[in-house]
Structure formats: C-alpha cells, structure tokens
Motif scaffolding. Structure first.
Motif, PDB file in Angstrom:
ATOM      1  N   LYS A 104      -4.048   5.557  -0.177  1.00 25.12           N
ATOM      2  CA  LYS A 104      -5.139   5.349  -1.141  1.00 25.12           C
ATOM      3  C   LYS A 104      -4.614   4.965  -2.517  1.00 25.12           C
ATOM      4  O   LYS A 104      -5.240   4.193  -3.236  1.00 25.12           O
ATOM      5  CB  LYS A 104      -5.940   6.644  -1.305  1.00 25.12           C
ATOM      6  CG  LYS A 104      -7.018   6.855  -0.287  1.00 25.12           C
ATOM      7  CD  LYS A 104      -8.376   6.460  -0.856  1.00 25.12           C
ATOM      8  CE  LYS A 104      -9.475   6.639   0.156  1.00 25.12           C
ATOM      9  NZ  LYS A 104      -9.391   5.741   1.288  1.00 25.12           N
ATOM     10  N   SER A 128      -1.941   3.347  -3.549  1.00 24.35           N
ATOM     11  CA  SER A 128      -1.110   2.172  -3.806  1.00 24.35           C
ATOM     12  C   SER A 128      -1.559   0.983  -2.973  1.00 24.35           C
ATOM     13  O   SER A 128      -1.476   0.999  -1.745  1.00 24.35           O
ATOM     14  CB  SER A 128       0.357   2.513  -3.514  1.00 24.35           C
ATOM     15  OG  SER A 128       1.082   1.334  -3.356  1.00 24.35           O
ATOM     16  N   GLU A 129      -2.029  -0.025  -3.674  1.00 23.13           N
ATOM     17  CA  GLU A 129      -2.494  -1.258  -3.024  1.00 23.13           C
ATOM     18  C   GLU A 129      -1.354  -1.889  -2.214  1.00 23.13           C
ATOM     19  O   GLU A 129      -1.527  -2.330  -1.079  1.00 23.13           O
ATOM     20  CB  GLU A 129      -2.991  -2.211  -4.129  1.00 23.13           C
ATOM     21  CG  GLU A 129      -3.245  -3.651  -3.701  1.00 23.13           C
ATOM     22  CD  GLU A 129      -4.578  -3.810  -2.984  1.00 23.13           C
ATOM     23  OE1 GLU A 129      -5.380  -2.861  -3.032  1.00 23.13           O
ATOM     24  OE2 GLU A 129      -4.786  -4.864  -2.359  1.00 23.13           O
ATOM     25  N   GLN A 130      -0.163  -1.856  -2.863  1.00 21.54           N
ATOM     26  CA  GLN A 130       0.992  -2.513  -2.230  1.00 21.54           C
ATOM     27  C   GLN A 130       1.366  -1.811  -0.914  1.00 21.54           C
ATOM     28  O   GLN A 130       1.562  -2.441   0.127  1.00 21.54           O
ATOM     29  CB  GLN A 130       2.155  -2.460  -3.197  1.00 21.54           C
ATOM     30  CG  GLN A 130       3.187  -3.509  -2.918  1.00 21.54           C
ATOM     31  CD  GLN A 130       4.432  -3.287  -3.766  1.00 21.54           C
ATOM     32  OE1 GLN A 130       4.542  -2.304  -4.496  1.00 21.54           O
ATOM     33  NE2 GLN A 130       5.355  -4.202  -3.675  1.00 21.54           N
ATOM     34  N   LYS A 131       1.404  -0.452  -0.992  1.00 20.14           N
ATOM     35  CA  LYS A 131       1.731   0.333   0.208  1.00 20.14           C
ATOM     36  C   LYS A 131       0.691   0.092   1.300  1.00 20.14           C
ATOM     37  O   LYS A 131       1.001  -0.074   2.472  1.00 20.14           O
ATOM     38  CB  LYS A 131       1.672   1.822  -0.160  1.00 20.14           C
ATOM     39  CG  LYS A 131       3.011   2.489  -0.357  1.00 20.14           C
ATOM     40  CD  LYS A 131       2.711   3.958  -0.481  1.00 20.14           C
ATOM     41  CE  LYS A 131       3.875   4.812  -0.783  1.00 20.14           C
ATOM     42  NZ  LYS A 131       3.496   6.194  -1.017  1.00 20.14           N
ATOM     43  N   ARG A 132      -0.609   0.125   0.831  1.00 16.77           N
ATOM     44  CA  ARG A 132      -1.719  -0.014   1.780  1.00 16.77           C
ATOM     45  C   ARG A 132      -1.636  -1.352   2.510  1.00 16.77           C
ATOM     46  O   ARG A 132      -1.701  -1.428   3.725  1.00 16.77           O
ATOM     47  CB  ARG A 132      -3.024   0.077   0.984  1.00 16.77           C
ATOM     48  CG  ARG A 132      -4.183   0.555   1.778  1.00 16.77           C
ATOM     49  CD  ARG A 132      -5.342   0.998   0.936  1.00 16.77           C
ATOM     50  NE  ARG A 132      -5.678   0.138  -0.180  1.00 16.77           N
ATOM     51  CZ  ARG A 132      -5.661   0.530  -1.443  1.00 16.77           C
ATOM     52  NH1 ARG A 132      -5.293   1.764  -1.747  1.00 16.77           N
ATOM     53  NH2 ARG A 132      -5.997  -0.296  -2.403  1.00 16.77           N
ATOM     54  N   GLU A 133      -1.455  -2.425   1.703  1.00 15.81           N
ATOM     55  CA  GLU A 133      -1.380  -3.774   2.277  1.00 15.81           C
ATOM     56  C   GLU A 133      -0.206  -3.860   3.254  1.00 15.81           C
ATOM     57  O   GLU A 133      -0.325  -4.406   4.344  1.00 15.81           O
ATOM     58  CB  GLU A 133      -1.178  -4.813   1.152  1.00 15.81           C
ATOM     59  CG  GLU A 133      -2.424  -5.030   0.318  1.00 15.81           C
ATOM     60  CD  GLU A 133      -3.509  -5.691   1.121  1.00 15.81           C
ATOM     61  OE1 GLU A 133      -3.287  -6.779   1.644  1.00 15.81           O
ATOM     62  OE2 GLU A 133      -4.604  -5.072   1.257  1.00 15.81           O
ATOM     63  N   SER A 134       0.926  -3.291   2.797  1.00 16.82           N
ATOM     64  CA  SER A 134       2.129  -3.385   3.611  1.00 16.82           C
ATOM     65  C   SER A 134       1.922  -2.646   4.932  1.00 16.82           C
ATOM     66  O   SER A 134       2.236  -3.157   6.011  1.00 16.82           O
ATOM     67  CB  SER A 134       3.303  -2.809   2.810  1.00 16.82           C
ATOM     68  OG  SER A 134       4.316  -2.444   3.665  1.00 16.82           O
TER      69      SER A 134
END
Ligand SMILES: Nc1ncnc2c1ncn2[C@@H]1O[C@H](COP(=O)(O)OP(=O)(O)OP(=O)(O)O)[C@@H](O)[C@H]1O
Length: 562
Positions: free
Chosen positions: A217, A219-225
């Motif tokens: 939730k 981190s956009e980067q973590k989520r996308e990855s």
C-alpha cells in the motif's frame, strides 16, 4: 487407471454394477442401428406398402411394429441402464472427492511441522481446491467413456459383419487417426502440466498480495513491481499455457471428430471405385459411421479432463510424498506424573535447506520454575523452543520426562502436557473441545482478568470477534491456554505486542501465578527489565547454549547483541 483404482477402492460393488450397466448400455446402443436398418428393409421397394407389418396403436399406424417395439424397448433400456450407471458412479465420485480432501486434511494434520513449512500453505490450498476437483471431474467421465467404447466396438462388429473389406480399411483409418490424435493430446498435456506448475507459483504470489498488502500500500513502485513482475507474470503464464493447451486440445478434438467424416468420404467416393460394395451395405456402413461419431466425440471430449486429472493426480501424489507421516502413535495414553523434563544432548537440523545446526544442548525444565531463553536474532531460540514444546523431535539426543524417554509411542500423549503461543500463532474463533458451563464461566473470568471483557464476549463458545489489535489477539490466545490448563507453558515473545502496563501484568503476575500453580514455564524474551522473574536463564548463540543463570554475563552478551 490409477484414477479408476481410487473409485474401485472406495466402492467396489457400486463401481462394478456401474460398469456392467455401462457395458450393457453400450451394447444396446450398438444394437439400435441394425434394428432400424432391419426395420426399414422392404422387399417391395417402399416401407409403407408392407401392410402386413402395420399395427395400430392409439389411432397411430406403426410400420414394422415388431422392430418398432424392439427399438422402443432398447431406447428405454438404454435410458435406464445409462442413467443408473452414471448416477452410481457420480455418487461414488462425490464420495471419492470428499475422501480425497479428507485424506489431504489428515495428511496435513499428521505431517511434521517442518514438512508443512517446507511445502507451504499456497501449494496445499492449490492441491485441495484445484487438484482434488480435477481428479474427480476426470474420473467421473469414466462411465461415459466406457459406454462409448462399448458402442464403438459394437458398431465396428456390425460393420465387420456388413463388409469385412470396409472394416479393414476402417481399422487402418482408426489406427492412423488415433496415433495422430494422441500426438496432439500429448502436446496439449505438456502445456497443461506447465500451467499447473504456474498455478502453484500464482497461489504463492496471491498470498504475497494479501499478506503483504500493508507493505504494498505504501509504495507505488513496490506495488507496480510486485503486480507486474511477479503476480501478473504468473497469471500470464497460467493464461498462456492454458490457452495453448486448450487450442491444441480443441484442434485435436475437432480433428478427431472429423476423422469419421473423412473415412465416410473416402469409403463413399474412393473405396467403392476399387472394391465391390452393394448399395444396402454402403448405406449401412455410412449410417454406422455417422452413428459412431457421437460416442467417438464423447471419448475425445473426455480426454482433456482425463489428462488434467492425471496431471493433478501426479501433483497430489508428489505433495503427499513431500509430507511424510510423523509415524507416531495417535492414541493418547495416561502418563506418569513428572517433575522434570530433561533434554539431553539434543541436536536439530532443518536438513539441506540451511546450514544452521542446533546443539548439542542439555538442559532441564522443571515444574514450578520459570525458564527464560534469550539470544540474538537467528541464534536458534525458536528452533529450540519447538523441541521444548515437543512440536519437533530432535535429530539426535533424547527427551526424558523424569526417567521416561519420549518416543514415537508416547510423543502424542506428552504433547497433551504442553501449550504454546508462538509469534506466528493462530487464533481460532471458538473454544474447541467440550464446552461446559464451568468452562464458559472460567473463560469469562479470564476475559475480565486479561482486560478483554469490554471488547469480546463468548457466545456458545464463539468469540464475538477476533478482529482485534495484535496485543488483544494475543491476550485471547493466552485465555485459550489458561483454559487448557496444561503443565508446560511456552511463550515466544508473547509480551512484545503488549503495552507497558500489561507487560508488567504478564511478567509480574501471570508468570509467577503459573509458577505457583506448579507449571513449567518457558519464555522467549528480550525484555531485560523482567529477567529477574526467571529461575533459569539461558542464552543462545549460533544454535548453542552459551550461558546459564549468570545474569551479569547475560547482560554483557546482550550489550554485544545490541
Ligand atoms: N523453517 C525453517 N527452515 C529452514 N531453516 C530455518 C527455519 N526456521 C529457522 N531456520 C534456520 O534456523 C536459524 C535459527 O532460527 P530461529 O527462528 O530458531 O532463530 P531465533 O533465535 O528464534 O530468531 P529470532 O529472534 O529472529 O526469532 C535461522 O537463522 C535459519 O537459518
């Protein structure tokens, strides 16, 4: 065949009856065409003119009434035998599905803890939900396949009788069609195997999606990855292999369906140029061939499910092999009263997965004594405690309750002496076992003592809610252990989530109270302030027990750790 063996093992009589009825239905099917052909055979050219053969029933004229009666009788007979055959096997299939799931539950229940950890929940859930269903769907197709095979064989017999040369040609065509069809099905099966492998990985990543929701939730980067590189990668892999598998299998099925028509065409337009075939025989052959396209279609349509069922059967067998039985006596026997548990020269290793090794360690746990286990991360505290709580058996060394050694024969009985709350505990939403009014009264008393009575009520043995804070859930877990009233209590960093007030209650009231009641208490803790509560304090480092009961030395070690 292994699939079918499951059915035979479960209900041999019903399966036998179903098979017999299936074969009878198949034979009856094969009789329908000769009956019609004989019924419409006429010496006068048209069927209607053969007046001697007409019978009137309810005002309707029935031509060739003897054959009509036979035809009608065969139809009803097929209806009954086929339905009974299918219903019987369907009922057995439902039982087999339930038995398969139940045996998976048993297997999980009897498996050693480290076996379960190695396999992991996602794989187990995938097997219970996906594989068991696929196995039974495949096995359920068997009566239809059987009926169809018998029908095809019967019709082939009829074709042999009509014209042996046509029959020979047909057998060659079937051989060619069968081999080429199987080749396609083999390729399709390989895609389905790969898809099934990806389903395991997909379940693992779905687990990450749900359990790692908090981390994703923020981190956009973590989520996308995670979403694109892991979750969707597995999703796409399942999708791709399923599509490829289904494409090959659908093509194979259609190809298989069309083989009959190719053969009809070749016999009607080519074969007749080289061989003597009279018109009546040719009509019979074409009718027979058209007729067997149905049963052949049934067989071909069932094969993908049989392929999937075989893949799933292999998966379940593989999984069971990775979940060995603990091989301990399940019977709970009375055990002798005891005072001291001695863990003598115990060693433990997780196998080839890691080079971590515990022990050799020798220590005693006594009733009316509190033992603290401390040490740095990865020093082996939880591994040791799993042996102390008898969840795991040491790979060498022995455990003695006074002078009685713990063996495979009495391990289950001694486990009844222990209750433990690990950091990864599970809180059931109800009190398991017999619920007596006294038990409910005691539970209510503990609820108040643990400061949870304004949050949770117990109705019919069920907690009104388990949607609580981590610390509150741990208090409910503590309540459950109090109700169990065992002789050994093990707490793995239980107080870590508690507020300072309740931490003090735990160390200064609850633990001494358990000790007063004669319990052997083991506490894994980092709470230095309360080390004085311990009667025995042991320090772990790299899987070994390095110090015992030397508070000063312990403080030095802790400083080193910090
Ligand atoms: N399920 C497992 N499978 C394989 N190896 C494991 C497993 N659990 C632990 N280990 C190994 O055992 C070592 C000790 O782990 P353990 O959980 O006993 O440490 P700990 O002292 O309780 O650590 P912490 O304070 O972080 O909870 C780990 O470093 C790891 O190498």
């Amino acid at each position: 065949m292994k699939l079918f063996a499951l059915f035979v093992k479960s209900a041999p009589n019903k399966v036998f009856l179903s098979l017999v009825l299936g074969i009878v239905a198949g034979i009856s099917y094969a009789l329908l065409i000769p009956t019609v052909l004989n019924g419409i055979k006429s010496s006068s050219g048209t069927v209607r003119e053969d007046v001697s053969n007409i019978y009137t029933l309810f005002g309707f004229e029935i031509t060739n009434y003897k054959f009509a009666a036979l035809f009608f009788f065969i139809c009803i007979f097929i209806l009954v035998t086929r339905t009974v055959s299918q219903v019987l096997l369907m009922r057995v299939a439902t039982d087999v599905m339930s038995e398969l799931r139940t045996s998976t539950y048993y297997r999980v229940m009897k498996a050693p803890l480290n076996g379960l950890e190695k396999v992991g929940a996602p794989k187990l859930i995938a097997s219970i939900t996906t594989d068991v269903g696929r196995i039974v769907t495949g096995a359920r197709m068997l009566p239809d396949i059987l009926i169809s095979i018998v029908t095809v064989v019967g019709m082939l017999g009829f074709l042999l009788y009509l014209n042996p040369e046509v029959f020979g040609f047909l057998m060659l065509a079937i051989l060619f069609g069968g081999v080429s069809y199987q080749l396609l099905m083999f390729i399709g099966g390989r895609y389905f195997s790969k898809s099934r492998q990806s389903i395991d990985e997909l379940h693992e990543s779905i687990k990450g999606l749900i359990q790692g929701a908090k981390e994703l939730k923020l981190s956009e980067q973590k989520r996308e990855s995670y979403f694109n590189d892991i979750l969707l990668k597995h999703e796409k892999s399942v999708n791709k292999h399923d599509k490829s598998g289904n494409t090959v299998v659908s093509s194979a099925i259609n190809y298989g369906d069309m083989i009959s028509f190719f053969v009809i065409g070749m016999i009607s337009f080519i074969f007749v140029s080289y061989h003597e075939v009279n018109e009546q025989a040719l009509v019979g052959v074409v009718m027979g061939l058209l007729y067997i396209t149905g049963p052949i279609g049934t067989i071909l349509n069932s094969l993908p499910n049989i392929t999937l069922a075989n893949i799933s059967y292999r998966k379940v067998t593989e999984l069971f092999n990775r979940l060995p039985d603990e091989n301990i006596n399940a019977t709970i026997k009375d055990i002798k009263p005891w005072e001291t548990v001695t863990f003598s020269e115990i060693e433990y290793s997780y196998g080839a997965d890691t080079d971590f090794k515990l022990g050799p360690i020798t220590l005693e746990i006594k009733k009316s004594q509190i033992t603290f286990i401390i040490g740095g991360n990865g020093s082996g505290k939880s591994t040791l405690s799993k042996i102390l709580s008898l969840h795991e058996q040491p790979t060498s060394g022995c455990v003695l309750f006074d002078d009685e050694a713990v063996t495979a024969d009495n391990l289950n009985s001694y486990r009844e002496q222990v209750c433990a709350i690990y950091t990864s505990f599970y809180l059931f939403d109800c009190l398991l076992g017999e619920i007596t009014p006294e038990k409910l009264e005691t539970a209510q008393k503990y609820l108040t003592e643990l400061g949870m009575d304004d949050k949770v009520t117990i109705d019919n043995g069920y907690f009104s809610t388990t949607r609580l804070s981590d610390g509150q859930r741990k208090r409910l877990a503590l309540l459950v252990t109090f109700l169990e009233d065992r002789d050994i209590y093990l707490f793995d960093e239980w107080a870590a989530d508690q507020d300072p007030q309740f931490k003090a209650v735990f160390y200064r009231q609850i633990l001494p109270d358990l000790k007063r009641r004669g319990k052997a208490v083991i506490v894994i803790s980092h709470d230095e302030r309360y080390f004085d509560v311990a009667d025995q304090l042991i320090v772990m480092e790299n899987g070994s027990l390095v110090k015992r009961n030397q508070i000063d030395a312990v403080h030095k070690i802790l400083e080193g750790i910090q």
